[in-house]
Structures are given as C-alpha cells and as structure tokens.
Design a protein around this motif. Structure first.
Motif, PDB file in Angstrom:
ATOM      1  N   GLU A  28       3.304  -0.703  -7.059  1.00 14.72           N
ATOM      2  CA  GLU A  28       2.472  -0.012  -6.068  1.00 14.72           C
ATOM      3  C   GLU A  28       1.002  -0.396  -6.169  1.00 14.72           C
ATOM      4  O   GLU A  28       0.221  -0.087  -5.272  1.00 14.72           O
ATOM      5  N   SER A  29       0.614  -1.083  -7.228  1.00 13.44           N
ATOM      6  CA  SER A  29      -0.777  -1.514  -7.367  1.00 13.44           C
ATOM      7  C   SER A  29      -1.079  -2.733  -6.493  1.00 13.44           C
ATOM      8  O   SER A  29      -2.233  -3.053  -6.248  1.00 13.44           O
ATOM      9  N   ASN A  30      -0.036  -3.411  -6.018  1.00  9.82           N
ATOM     10  CA  ASN A  30      -0.219  -4.596  -5.174  1.00  9.82           C
ATOM     11  C   ASN A  30      -0.355  -4.154  -3.714  1.00  9.82           C
ATOM     12  O   ASN A  30       0.600  -4.155  -2.954  1.00  9.82           O
ATOM     13  N   LYS A  31      -1.562  -3.770  -3.339  1.00 15.74           N
ATOM     14  CA  LYS A  31      -1.816  -3.212  -1.995  1.00 15.74           C
ATOM     15  C   LYS A  31      -1.596  -4.238  -0.898  1.00 15.74           C
ATOM     16  O   LYS A  31      -1.144  -3.896   0.197  1.00 15.74           O
ATOM     17  N   ASP A  32      -1.913  -5.518  -1.148  1.00 20.76           N
ATOM     18  CA  ASP A  32      -1.699  -6.558  -0.133  1.00 20.76           C
ATOM     19  C   ASP A  32      -0.216  -6.682   0.203  1.00 20.76           C
ATOM     20  O   ASP A  32       0.165  -6.800   1.362  1.00 20.76           O
ATOM     21  N   ASP A  49       4.754  -3.275   5.104  1.00 20.00           N
ATOM     22  CA  ASP A  49       4.647  -2.277   6.168  1.00 20.00           C
ATOM     23  C   ASP A  49       4.472  -2.934   7.529  1.00 20.00           C
ATOM     24  O   ASP A  49       5.115  -2.547   8.504  1.00 20.00           O
ATOM     25  N   THR A  87       2.103  -4.358  -0.224  1.00 21.48           N
ATOM     26  CA  THR A  87       2.532  -3.135   0.454  1.00 21.48           C
ATOM     27  C   THR A  87       2.154  -3.165   1.927  1.00 21.48           C
ATOM     28  O   THR A  87       2.958  -2.837   2.801  1.00 21.48           O
ATOM     29  N   ARG A  88       0.910  -3.590   2.219  1.00 27.23           N
ATOM     30  CA  ARG A  88       0.461  -3.694   3.616  1.00 27.23           C
ATOM     31  C   ARG A  88       1.315  -4.689   4.392  1.00 27.23           C
ATOM     32  O   ARG A  88       1.686  -4.452   5.535  1.00 27.23           O
TER      33      ARG A  88
END
Length: 160
Positions: A88-92, A98, A94-95
């Motif tokens: 979950e720390s890998n925001k890129d 999504d 996750t985006r």
C-alpha cells in the motif's frame, strides 16, 4: 516468490530472462525513451481471505509463464514492471490499478507510453497456460506496434 527487482534500463544481452523493474514511473519514462510498450504485471503477496499463502494463480503464472525460458525470448520487446498491489506504500501502483479499473490479480497489462498519457492496449487477467498466454501476449505486442505507429504519425501531423 519473486525475483530480485532489476533496475529499469538493464537488458538481458542474450535474453536469458525478463528483467522485472519495481518502479512504474521510471519504467514509464524508459518505455517512452526506448519507444517500447510498458508491460505491467499486477500481483498480490497478501494472503487471500480464506486461503493460506499468497495468490495461487499469481505463483502459477510466474512459475509456468512469466519466469520461463520461453517467455524470456520476449525480454527485449518491452519494458517490464512487476507491481505488488498488497504494498500500500506504492501510491503510483495503486493509482494506476485504480485508473485501469483492475478487477483482480494476476493481471498483465500492455500500455503505450505517450508523453502525456498511458494508453491501454490490452490485458490478460487471470492465469493461462504458457502457450495460451503467449499467443494472447504476442497479439497484444503486435497491437501495440499498430497503435504506436498510428500515434506517432498523428503526433507528426500536429507538429508540422
């Protein structure tokens, strides 16, 4: 299990294996520079509810397809990224998952890297045996070539 991450830009000189990078942004830039498709493999290292261990189909896809010598023949055809959606720390990542409306893992997505956007060419969702997977994957790479050529000629027209 997963192989140790390889820095983007390294290529297997004899194409003995696909080098899976961990960083989507660096790989996107590299794909643009090298004018290659960006292949993103989404998986999960997290235990799935009601099952022990990590994603069974992710492990099967890796062992039988993605880390195989047969798949390694395609090492120089694209820039490859391996993304653990449990991180979950890998925001890129996750985006991106999504925005692609990813429904589950494993998923392999082929993208065309344009200067202002990523365009999805297609995806393979779930596990497929080697021959079936390769047939579909090679088809996606050929589709990328057609889209990339069309996008390049459109961009050249606008610049003129």
């Amino acid at each position: 299990h997963e192989p140790p991450p390889s820095p983007p830009g390294e290529t297997a000189s004899k194409a003995t294996k696909v080098l899976w990078a961990p960083d989507i942004v660096k790989s996107y830039i590299l794909a643009m520079r090298q004018q290659k498709p960006l292949v993103v493999y989404f998986y999960s290292s997290r235990t799935v509810k009601g099952h022990d261990g990590r994603c069974k189909y992710c492990t099967q896809l890796e062992d039988e397809v993605l880390f195989s010598e047969t798949f390694a023949a395609l090492a120089n055809e694209a820039i490859y990224v391996m993304v653990d959606l449990a991180d979950e720390s890998n925001k890129d990542a996750t985006r991106m998952a999504d925005s692609l409306r990813l429904q589950g893992v494993p998923a392999v997505v082929v993208l065309d890297s344009q200067i202002d956007q990523l365009q999805e060419i297609g995806r393979i969702s779930g596990y497929f045996p080697l021959e079936s997977f390769l047939g579909h994957f090679v088809g996606l790479l050929r589709s990328w070539e057609r889209v990339h050529i069309a996008n390049a000629s459109t961009s050249a027209t606008y610049r003129a």
